[in-house]
Scaffold this motif. Structure first.
Motif, PDB file in Angstrom:
ATOM      1  N   UNK A   1       0.820  -1.216   0.000  1.00  0.00           N
ATOM      2  CA  UNK A   1       0.000   0.000   0.000  1.00  0.00           C
ATOM      3  C   UNK A   1       0.850   1.261   0.000  1.00  0.00           C
ATOM      4  N   UNK A   2       0.277   2.336  -0.484  1.00  0.00           N
ATOM      5  CA  UNK A   2       0.895   3.651  -0.390  1.00  0.00           C
ATOM      6  C   UNK A   2       0.613   4.204   1.004  1.00  0.00           C
ATOM      7  N   UNK A   3       1.620   4.790   1.623  1.00  0.00           N
ATOM      8  CA  UNK A   3       1.473   5.358   2.964  1.00  0.00           C
ATOM      9  C   UNK A   3       1.674   6.863   2.912  1.00  0.00           C
ATOM     10  N   UNK A   4       0.819   7.572   3.648  1.00  0.00           N
ATOM     11  CA  UNK A   4       0.913   9.031   3.695  1.00  0.00           C
ATOM     12  C   UNK A   4       0.865   9.519   5.129  1.00  0.00           C
ATOM     13  N   UNK A   5       1.506  10.638   5.351  1.00  0.00           N
ATOM     14  CA  UNK A   5       1.516  11.236   6.683  1.00  0.00           C
ATOM     15  C   UNK A   5       2.113  12.621   6.637  1.00  0.00           C
TER      16      UNK A   5
END
Length: 295
Positions: free
Chosen positions: A265-269
């Motif tokens: 998955x793509x992770x964002x923060x």
């Protein structure tokens, strides 16, 4: 209980490995540094440093003590920073930004929670593009950014959002009718590239130069913005791995989004410049993490 000066001298000397430089760094005399080290060694009952006329080396006991003290000192400094922030209150202005429209809702929820807790701090919300996201952090135009990981050279907060990956292809492309595809198909089609200003780590994650089996991935043309990159795909100039939320936020009649079944998955923060870890930034990161945990 170790005294603060003993800890400061010991840790500084483990880094400098030179009594003169340590003394200069701490604004002490060389004799005072030597005296503090000897006192500390007597207290411990063993040598912390091996000293000759030419060199200073940390002993095994010294290395262990340094490893044990480092996180304790960091925690003390963080506690002190929090106390200072609490005494002053979180005031002033915080400039936050988002990159990609689907990250805006979680950012706005974090802004709302932060505003409830710190009404005396004004929050300015902006949108940035691929071309200026990094430079806006570096020049201080923004303080915090919601962006995809990895984001090289920046401080990273907790993961706030994850999404599965999909492959953007022209609507008439042979892959458009597939239920899902593998990352291995990237070796069979040019892949549209991100702008040159995008970090190496990010490019490696989003548009790898090799498939998982090691097959080379042909490079397609680069776009200056994400919309330009999608237009290049629609024109048949290449394919592009994207997040699945593109279906909702970038719907186009000339594009199809095909799930990639074997991609992480793509992770964002949140990301921010390490030298800009202010009380405002820390409190905003905390608010965003709580919003994400609450769903």
């Amino acid at each position: 209980m170790l005294e603060r000066l003993e800890i400061e001298v010991f840790l500084a000397l483990t880094e400098e490995l030179h009594f003169g430089r340590t003394a200069e760094r701490l604004r002490l005399t060389t004799g005072r540094v030597s005296q503090v080290v000897k006192t500390l060694e007597r207290r411990i009952g063993g040598q912390l440093f091996e000293r000759t006329s030419r060199s200073v080396r940390v002993t095994a006991v010294g290395r262990q003590l340094a490893e044990d003290l480092a996180p304790v000192v960091a925690a003390l400094e963080e506690a002190l920073r929090r106390a200072v922030d609490a005494s002053r209150g979180v005031t002033g202005e915080l400039r936050v930004a988002f990159l990609g429209e689907w990250t805006a809702p979680v950012l706005l929820k974090a802004v709302a929670l932060f505003g409830e807790r710190h009404p005396e701090c004004r929050v300015d919300v902006r949108e940035v593009q691929l071309s200026n996201s990094r430079s806006s952090l570096e020049d201080g135009s923004i303080d915090v950014l919601v962006a995809s990981y990895p984001f090289d050279g920046m401080a990273l907060g907790p993961i706030l959002l994850t999404e599965r990956r999909a492959l953007a292809v022209p609507v008439g492309h042979p892959l458009a009718a597939e239920a899902s595809v593998s990352l291995e198909v990237l070796a069979d089609h040019p892949v549209v590239q991100y702008p040159a200003v995008t970090s190496i780590g990010f490019k490696r994650d989003r548009t790898p130069d090799r498939t998982p089996s090691g097959r080379p991935v042909p490079e397609g043309p680069s776009g200056g913005t994400f919309s330009e990159m999608l237009s290049l795909v629609a024109m048949g100039r290449g394919v592009l791995p994207v997040g699945e939320h593109c279906r909702q936020y970038y719907p186009r009649p000339d594009l199809a989004y095909v799930p990639i079944h074997d991609a992480p998955p793509i992770e964002r923060g949140l990301v921010w410049r390490p030298g800009n870890t202010t009380g405002r930034v820390r409190e905003f990161v905390r608010a965003a993490a709580e919003v994400a945990a609450a769903g």
